[in-house]
Design an enzyme around this catalytic site. Sequence first.
Site, PDB file in Angstrom:
ATOM      1  N   LYS A 140       0.863  -1.183   0.000  1.00 51.32           N
ATOM      2  CA  LYS A 140       0.000   0.000   0.000  1.00 51.32           C
ATOM      3  C   LYS A 140       0.894   1.226   0.000  1.00 51.32           C
ATOM      4  CE  LYS A 140      -3.915  -1.993   2.515  1.00 51.32           C
ATOM      5  NZ  LYS A 140      -4.778  -1.857   3.713  1.00 51.32           N
ATOM      6  N   HIS A 143       0.371   6.126   3.348  1.00 50.43           N
ATOM      7  CA  HIS A 143      -0.761   7.008   3.587  1.00 50.43           C
ATOM      8  C   HIS A 143      -0.348   8.169   4.487  1.00 50.43           C
ATOM      9  CE1 HIS A 143      -4.779   8.347   4.839  1.00 50.43           C
ATOM     10  NE2 HIS A 143      -5.233   7.694   3.798  1.00 50.43           N
ATOM     11  N   HIS A 146       0.073   7.851   8.224  1.00 51.05           N
ATOM     12  CA  HIS A 146       1.263   7.286   8.864  1.00 51.05           C
ATOM     13  C   HIS A 146       2.295   8.357   9.202  1.00 51.05           C
ATOM     14  CE1 HIS A 146      -0.181   3.395   7.096  1.00 51.05           C
ATOM     15  NE2 HIS A 146       0.197   3.003   8.293  1.00 51.05           N
TER      16      HIS A 146
END
Length: 580
Positions: A140, A143, A146
């Site tokens: 992923k 983001h 984070h």
Amino acid sequence: MACFFRRKIAAKLARTLQQSEDVFIPSLTAVSPLKKQQSGADLRLSLSTLRVEGILPSSGDIQLQTENLAAQLKQDSVVEDISTGHAVINFKVNRGLLAEKVLEPFAKGDDDNFGLNSELLNSLPRGTTLVEYSSPNIAKKFHAGHLRSTIIGNFIANLKQSLGNNVIRMNYLGDWGMQFGLLGAGFKQFGCVEKLKDNPLQHLFEVYVKVNKEVEHSEDMKQAARDFFRQLEQHESQAVTLWQQFRELTVKEYQQVYKRLGVHFDIYSGESFHQDQAQEVVQELQRRGLLKVSERGTRVVDLSPEGDMTNVCTLLRSDGTTLYITRDIAAAISRRETHGFDEMIYVTDKSQENHFSQLFQILVTMGHSWAERCQHVSFGLVQGMKTRTGDVVFLEDVLDEARARMLHNMNQTSTSKELENPEDTAERVGISALIVQDFKGPLQGDYKFDWDRMLQARGDTGVFLQYTHARLCSLIRRNEGAETGTFNPSLLQEQTSINILQQLLRYDEILHQSSKDLQPRHLVTFLLKLCHFVASAHTELPVAGSPQDVAQARLRLFRAARSVLANGMKILGITPVPKM
């Protein structure tokens, strides 16, 4: 510095109260200076603290006690005035001595250890600290959510290291679990090898979105996901090879983002490292009679005080596969055996508070007393983080936006035209702005993201910190060679000078306070206040055109401010820029 004055005042108190000097050190605090107030007390003694510690009787009128003790204390060559407030005794030290002692470490240039050799900090326990932070999920994109874990964990690691601890920085990747069953099954149906090579995380993100939509109405896809994860847990080569490819591509891309943030890790670990050990944890819990079977066929540990299964923690699904907490238990035990840490700190958002409470409780129940030295540092959510183009999903978008906005702001000033690499400077200053906005309040609180306020050069922002540091660097460069001759501390008597000296006097206490609660806001507030005092000093304490001895004394003061500002910024995870 502060420890010199604390020790002198503690000696005075020790003689009066027939106690050891050391008992008074924690009760003596440097007074926070006020910009619009004449210099008064430099250090303060709290009578309430002395009563709590049993040094003074806890009964009776505390104010009368304060007045009586103050009357017994005499002025001398160090302390030139003693006064009382509400349950406190104020000490004003000799102004020449204040300048001499605070600026003494900077006689031969910048001193990176200013404040760190304080006896206040020497009382802190030191050892090996393992900090787990950032911890994104592989396959992923990084983001924006984070960001908080990454910069907060980096601050804690920096702080612990500066205080003399052996710090292990660990990134514990989410690289195992049922989501990889979904991704593996999804890639078989929706994946493209060429797209994976060209833009790996974007393609995996697209696959993950598609497969999640598919499982909403497809039992076959749900079963395929369960089958793939079971194949992973059983180490079937085809599934493991695909998973390894996802992991390697992800880590490589993450490292580019970490480089931009100025963050590094000693260890990249992950849940996958502990899949076999997780089964050993299950067997150990069974041997101890701690693993129960729930009505749904899952394996659980009963954490309820009465043993009535009202509070259980699930460690195995009904099909026998492990969960996140099972692997976390195994990881904690493994880290203790491998690294022998004295404390371990997990940095994640506050939604995981119950998870870590259960984790620590299970570890203690298993007989691991060191779990009491494990700590979860939690934080709230960021609200309203958007770019001009809409909602932000990925951290790279945020960093690009911060750089672009900062570069636009810098182009409005003449000084930015002199920079060798304005984009690099804009990147560093933009990241500083992100960090300071995040760190200004309590970590557990949610906060509203505001681009315009964050990037102001004159407000309480990361830009202001960088601007002040660059301005001090420029002042020192322009006056190179002026710091010759004998330093005369008596030439720093102006209120503006005293404000800076009093603020520097507080640095070790700020680090001590930060080490206790691991909150960066104390250091941020301290540095911003120092910058405001420096801004006034730029106007009121000119170096150019002043007599040589005056210029020399002022340069020493400005050099000290620059050094402490730079050191504090580095602890926060901010790279100081020398020009803006």
